[in-house]
Write a protein that holds these residues in place. Structure first.
Motif, mmCIF file in Angstrom:
data_model
loop_
_atom_site.group_PDB
_atom_site.id
_atom_site.type_symbol
_atom_site.label_atom_id
_atom_site.label_comp_id
_atom_site.label_asym_id
_atom_site.label_seq_id
_atom_site.Cartn_x
_atom_site.Cartn_y
_atom_site.Cartn_z
ATOM 1 N N ARG A 193 0.835 -1.210 0.000
ATOM 2 C CA ARG A 193 0.000 0.000 0.000
ATOM 3 C C ARG A 193 0.865 1.252 0.000
ATOM 4 O O ARG A 193 0.562 2.229 -0.699
ATOM 5 N N ALA A 194 1.932 1.243 0.782
ATOM 6 C CA ALA A 194 2.804 2.417 0.841
ATOM 7 C C ALA A 194 3.513 2.648 -0.488
ATOM 8 O O ALA A 194 3.669 3.800 -0.930
ATOM 9 N N LEU A 195 3.938 1.581 -1.143
ATOM 10 C CA LEU A 195 4.558 1.721 -2.460
ATOM 11 C C LEU A 195 3.580 2.320 -3.466
ATOM 12 O O LEU A 195 3.930 3.231 -4.225
ATOM 13 N N ARG A 196 2.352 1.805 -3.479
ATOM 14 C CA ARG A 196 1.341 2.332 -4.409
ATOM 15 C C ARG A 196 1.039 3.796 -4.103
ATOM 16 O O ARG A 196 0.917 4.616 -5.015
ATOM 17 N N ARG A 197 0.920 4.120 -2.820
ATOM 18 C CA ARG A 197 0.569 5.482 -2.429
ATOM 19 C C ARG A 197 1.640 6.482 -2.872
ATOM 20 O O ARG A 197 1.329 7.519 -3.477
ATOM 21 N N SER A 198 2.893 6.183 -2.599
ATOM 22 C CA SER A 198 3.957 7.112 -2.990
ATOM 23 C C SER A 198 4.122 7.152 -4.508
ATOM 24 O O SER A 198 4.357 8.222 -5.076
ATOM 25 N N ALA A 199 3.982 6.004 -5.171
ATOM 26 C CA ALA A 199 4.101 5.988 -6.635
ATOM 27 C C ALA A 199 3.006 6.821 -7.284
ATOM 28 O O ALA A 199 3.249 7.562 -8.249
ATOM 29 N N ARG A 200 1.774 6.737 -6.764
ATOM 30 C CA ARG A 200 0.680 7.539 -7.316
ATOM 31 C C ARG A 200 0.929 9.028 -7.125
ATOM 32 O O ARG A 200 0.660 9.835 -8.024
ATOM 33 N N ARG A 201 1.430 9.392 -5.970
ATOM 34 C CA ARG A 201 1.662 10.819 -5.704
ATOM 35 C C ARG A 201 2.801 11.377 -6.555
ATOM 36 O O ARG A 201 2.724 12.512 -7.033
ATOM 37 N N ILE A 202 3.848 10.604 -6.736
ATOM 38 C CA ILE A 202 4.924 11.066 -7.603
ATOM 39 C C ILE A 202 4.419 11.206 -9.039
ATOM 40 O O ILE A 202 4.661 12.221 -9.708
ATOM 41 N N THR A 203 3.685 10.203 -9.512
ATOM 42 C CA THR A 203 3.156 10.242 -10.881
ATOM 43 C C THR A 203 2.219 11.418 -11.079
ATOM 44 O O THR A 203 2.300 12.133 -12.082
ATOM 45 N N GLY A 204 1.299 11.631 -10.121
ATOM 46 C CA GLY A 204 0.362 12.743 -10.242
ATOM 47 C C GLY A 204 1.055 14.090 -10.242
ATOM 48 O O GLY A 204 0.686 14.994 -11.002
ATOM 49 N N SER A 205 2.064 14.249 -9.396
ATOM 50 C CA SER A 205 2.791 15.521 -9.346
ATOM 51 C C SER A 205 3.588 15.760 -10.622
ATOM 52 O O SER A 205 3.656 16.896 -11.121
ATOM 53 N N ALA B 162 -4.973 25.053 -12.761
ATOM 54 C CA ALA B 162 -5.342 24.397 -14.015
ATOM 55 C C ALA B 162 -5.843 22.979 -13.756
ATOM 56 O O ALA B 162 -6.785 22.507 -14.401
ATOM 57 N N ALA B 163 -5.220 22.270 -12.800
ATOM 58 C CA ALA B 163 -5.688 20.927 -12.442
ATOM 59 C C ALA B 163 -7.090 20.987 -11.856
ATOM 60 O O ALA B 163 -7.949 20.136 -12.155
ATOM 61 N N GLU B 164 -7.347 21.996 -11.028
ATOM 62 C CA GLU B 164 -8.694 22.146 -10.467
ATOM 63 C C GLU B 164 -9.703 22.495 -11.548
ATOM 64 O O GLU B 164 -10.843 22.016 -11.531
ATOM 65 N N LEU C 133 -10.199 10.215 -11.320
ATOM 66 C CA LEU C 133 -8.773 10.418 -11.561
ATOM 67 C C LEU C 133 -8.393 11.888 -11.418
ATOM 68 O O LEU C 133 -7.384 12.230 -10.787
ATOM 69 N N LEU C 134 -9.209 12.783 -11.982
ATOM 70 C CA LEU C 134 -8.908 14.210 -11.903
ATOM 71 C C LEU C 134 -9.019 14.739 -10.482
ATOM 72 O O LEU C 134 -8.271 15.640 -10.085
ATOM 73 N N LEU C 135 -9.945 14.189 -9.714
ATOM 74 C CA LEU C 135 -10.056 14.582 -8.306
ATOM 75 C C LEU C 135 -8.803 14.176 -7.539
ATOM 76 O O LEU C 135 -8.304 14.933 -6.699
ATOM 77 N N ARG C 136 -8.280 13.004 -7.840
ATOM 78 C CA ARG C 136 -7.041 12.569 -7.190
ATOM 79 C C ARG C 136 -5.882 13.497 -7.562
ATOM 80 O O ARG C 136 -5.087 13.891 -6.698
ATOM 81 N N LEU C 137 -5.772 13.864 -8.839
ATOM 82 C CA LEU C 137 -4.712 14.776 -9.260
ATOM 83 C C LEU C 137 -4.849 16.135 -8.582
ATOM 84 O O LEU C 137 -3.852 16.764 -8.206
ATOM 85 N N HIS C 138 -6.085 16.599 -8.434
ATOM 86 C CA HIS C 138 -6.329 17.866 -7.744
ATOM 87 C C HIS C 138 -5.881 17.791 -6.293
ATOM 88 O O HIS C 138 -5.240 18.726 -5.775
ATOM 89 N N ARG C 139 -6.173 16.690 -5.625
ATOM 90 C CA ARG C 139 -5.747 16.527 -4.225
ATOM 91 C C ARG C 139 -4.228 16.512 -4.114
ATOM 92 O O ARG C 139 -3.650 17.132 -3.215
ATOM 93 N N TYR C 140 -3.566 15.804 -5.016
ATOM 94 C CA TYR C 140 -2.105 15.752 -4.962
ATOM 95 C C TYR C 140 -1.491 17.124 -5.256
ATOM 96 O O TYR C 140 -0.472 17.496 -4.653
ATOM 97 N N ALA C 141 -2.106 17.868 -6.170
ATOM 98 C CA ALA C 141 -1.600 19.212 -6.454
ATOM 99 C C ALA C 141 -1.709 20.107 -5.223
ATOM 100 O O ALA C 141 -0.807 20.906 -4.936
ATOM 101 N N GLY D 18 -14.532 12.059 -3.002
ATOM 102 C CA GLY D 18 -13.635 10.950 -3.308
ATOM 103 C C GLY D 18 -14.192 9.621 -2.843
ATOM 104 O O GLY D 18 -14.086 8.608 -3.550
ATOM 105 N N GLN D 19 -14.804 9.582 -1.668
ATOM 106 C CA GLN D 19 -15.394 8.343 -1.170
ATOM 107 C C GLN D 19 -16.547 7.892 -2.056
ATOM 108 O O GLN D 19 -16.688 6.692 -2.338
ATOM 109 N N ALA D 20 -17.373 8.822 -2.508
ATOM 110 C CA ALA D 20 -18.478 8.466 -3.398
ATOM 111 C C ALA D 20 -17.970 7.909 -4.721
ATOM 112 O O ALA D 20 -18.507 6.932 -5.248
ATOM 113 N N LEU D 21 -16.923 8.504 -5.265
ATOM 114 C CA LEU D 21 -16.376 8.025 -6.541
ATOM 115 C C LEU D 21 -15.662 6.688 -6.369
ATOM 116 O O LEU D 21 -15.658 5.867 -7.305
#
Length: 403
Positions: free
Chosen positions: A61-73, A262-264, A310-318, A337-340
């Motif tokens: 889970r930690a690997l996925r979490r950090s990988a997603r945040r790096i990718t999104g940023s 722009a992400a928002e 996906l866009l909501l996740r990118l907005h959160r990471y931004a 996010g929970q609803a999606l």
């Protein structure tokens, strides 16, 4: 008194807040790379994913979490990063995150479907999925079979809804089962409930065979990926990122807020394109038209909602980058996010039920149970859309009122 946090993507707040430059992005990426390496070390210390230890699951889970945040940023702030390096590492991290997520996704999908079958058919509760893993003495299939024998056709117990009490979930419960308010001591079950009870055990066994096989294959794929030269190359790049971030020449003085805004804006535009008027009704019959059609393609209504997720996740990471770490919790984004997430889980579960129903030469009662299960999950999709619509529209009205 709680501290008020300014929204750094808001132009009015930007006038009072100082600039957030590429140095903040570099610090965020270094922190996420460090988390990635820490999770990788935990993975090695616990002996890898093959032993099923809890620490191994936490490391995944930690690997996925950090990988997603790096990718999104890297996606949101790519103008400030070396283009060749960014385009090289971003798809590799996305590959790793997706590969590691599949095993958990299949396990959660099976748990969701078996729990829904138990709820709809009135079988005894499904045990913890840990008991159904290879080597355990009991499985959910035997539990459903026992429940079918126990219930027979003499009693139709009440069901307990697991989704929030929205009009959509009320419609779901009403359409999936029929429960009299005050049944006699030994009533005769309705033909529909009887057929569902008979087919639920075999439907559960079929789903468990198919999804357990898929989970096993995903587990093997993850193990192969983590031992591959491709993964080691990714890990080497992340290790370098932990010490040096390849920013462009002017990134140190460039404000990040326009890119975050722009992400928002992309998120807002995608939400505006959703059929929120339809989602504002508790029941969307058009969403069930495809049903169990022979076409195995994804449901045509789901793709825009997955894109918003996906866009909501990118907005959160931004926003995390702007706040130099985990941002203050915003109830609107959390609930949306929970609803999606529920929408994604229910739509994929419905697709799995439909795929199982297309299995050749299954009994009519099994096909009937899978059809009811498919309809139940599509109702859950509508309930999630309804919850997202209520959350998003409420926030928009509140902003309009304060403005």
């Amino acid at each position: 008194m709680a501290m008020r946090h300014h929204d750094l993507t808001d132009p009015a707040a930007a006038e009072t807040a100082g600039p957030v430059t590429g140095e903040a992005l570099a610090g965020y990426l270094r922190a996420q790379a460090t988390e990635f390496l820490r999770a990788l070390r935990l993975h090695r210390e616990t002996g890898g994913w093959g032993n099923g230890a809890e620490g191994s699951a936490d490391a995944a889970r930690a690997l996925r979490r950090s990988a997603r945040r790096i990718t999104g940023s890297l996606h949101t702030y790519r103008p400030l990063l070396d283009a060749d390096w960014s385009e090289e590492i971003r798809p590799e991290l996305a590959w790793l995150s997706g590969t590691l997520a599949m095993e958990h996704a299949y396990e959660a999908r099976l748990e969701r479907l078996l729990t829904a079958l138990q709820r709809l058919s009135g079988a005894t509760p499904v045990p913890d999925r840990a008991e159904s893993l290879p080597g355990a003495p009991a499985t959910a299939h035997t539990t459903l079979t026992t429940g079918a024998r126990a219930t027979g056709t003499t009693r139709a117990p009440r069901t307990t809804a697991t989704a929030p009490a929205t009009p959509a979930t009320t419609a779901t419960a009403a359409s999936a089962t029929t429960t009299a308010p005050a049944p006699p001591a030994h009533p005769a079950a309705s033909p529909d409930r009887g057929n569902l009870t008979v087919g639920a055990a075999k439907a559960g066994a079929l789903l468990e065979r198919q999804l357990t096989l898929a989970r096993t294959r995903a587990h093997s794929t993850a193990l192969q990926a983590l031992g591959s030269s491709r993964f080691h190359a990714v890990a080497d790049k992340v290790a370098l990122l932990a010490s040096e971030v390849p920013l462009t020449a002017g990134a140190a003085t460039t404000d990040l807020r326009p890119l975050a805004a722009a992400a928002e804006e992309r998120l807002t535009d995608a939400v505006a394109a959703l059929p929120l008027v339809t989602a504002g009704h508790p029941y969307n019959a058009e969403a069930l038209i495809h049903g169990l059609s022979p076409d195995p393609a994804p449901h045509p209504q789901d793709a825009p909602w997955h894109q918003v997720r996906l866009l909501l996740r990118l907005h959160r990471y931004a926003r995390e980058v702007l706040h130099a770490g985990p941002e203050p919790v915003e109830v609107r984004l959390l609930q949306a996010g929970q609803a999606l997430d529920r929408h994604r889980d229910a739509s994929e579960a419905a697709a799995a039920a439909a795929q199982a129903a297309r299995t050749p030469r299954i009994a009519p009662a099994t096909a009937y149970a899978l059809g009811v299960l498919h309809a139940d999950q599509r109702h859950e999709v509508e309930a999630a859309r309804y919850a997202f619509q209520r959350c998003w529209q409420k926030d928009r009205k509140e902003r309009a009122g304060t403005g």
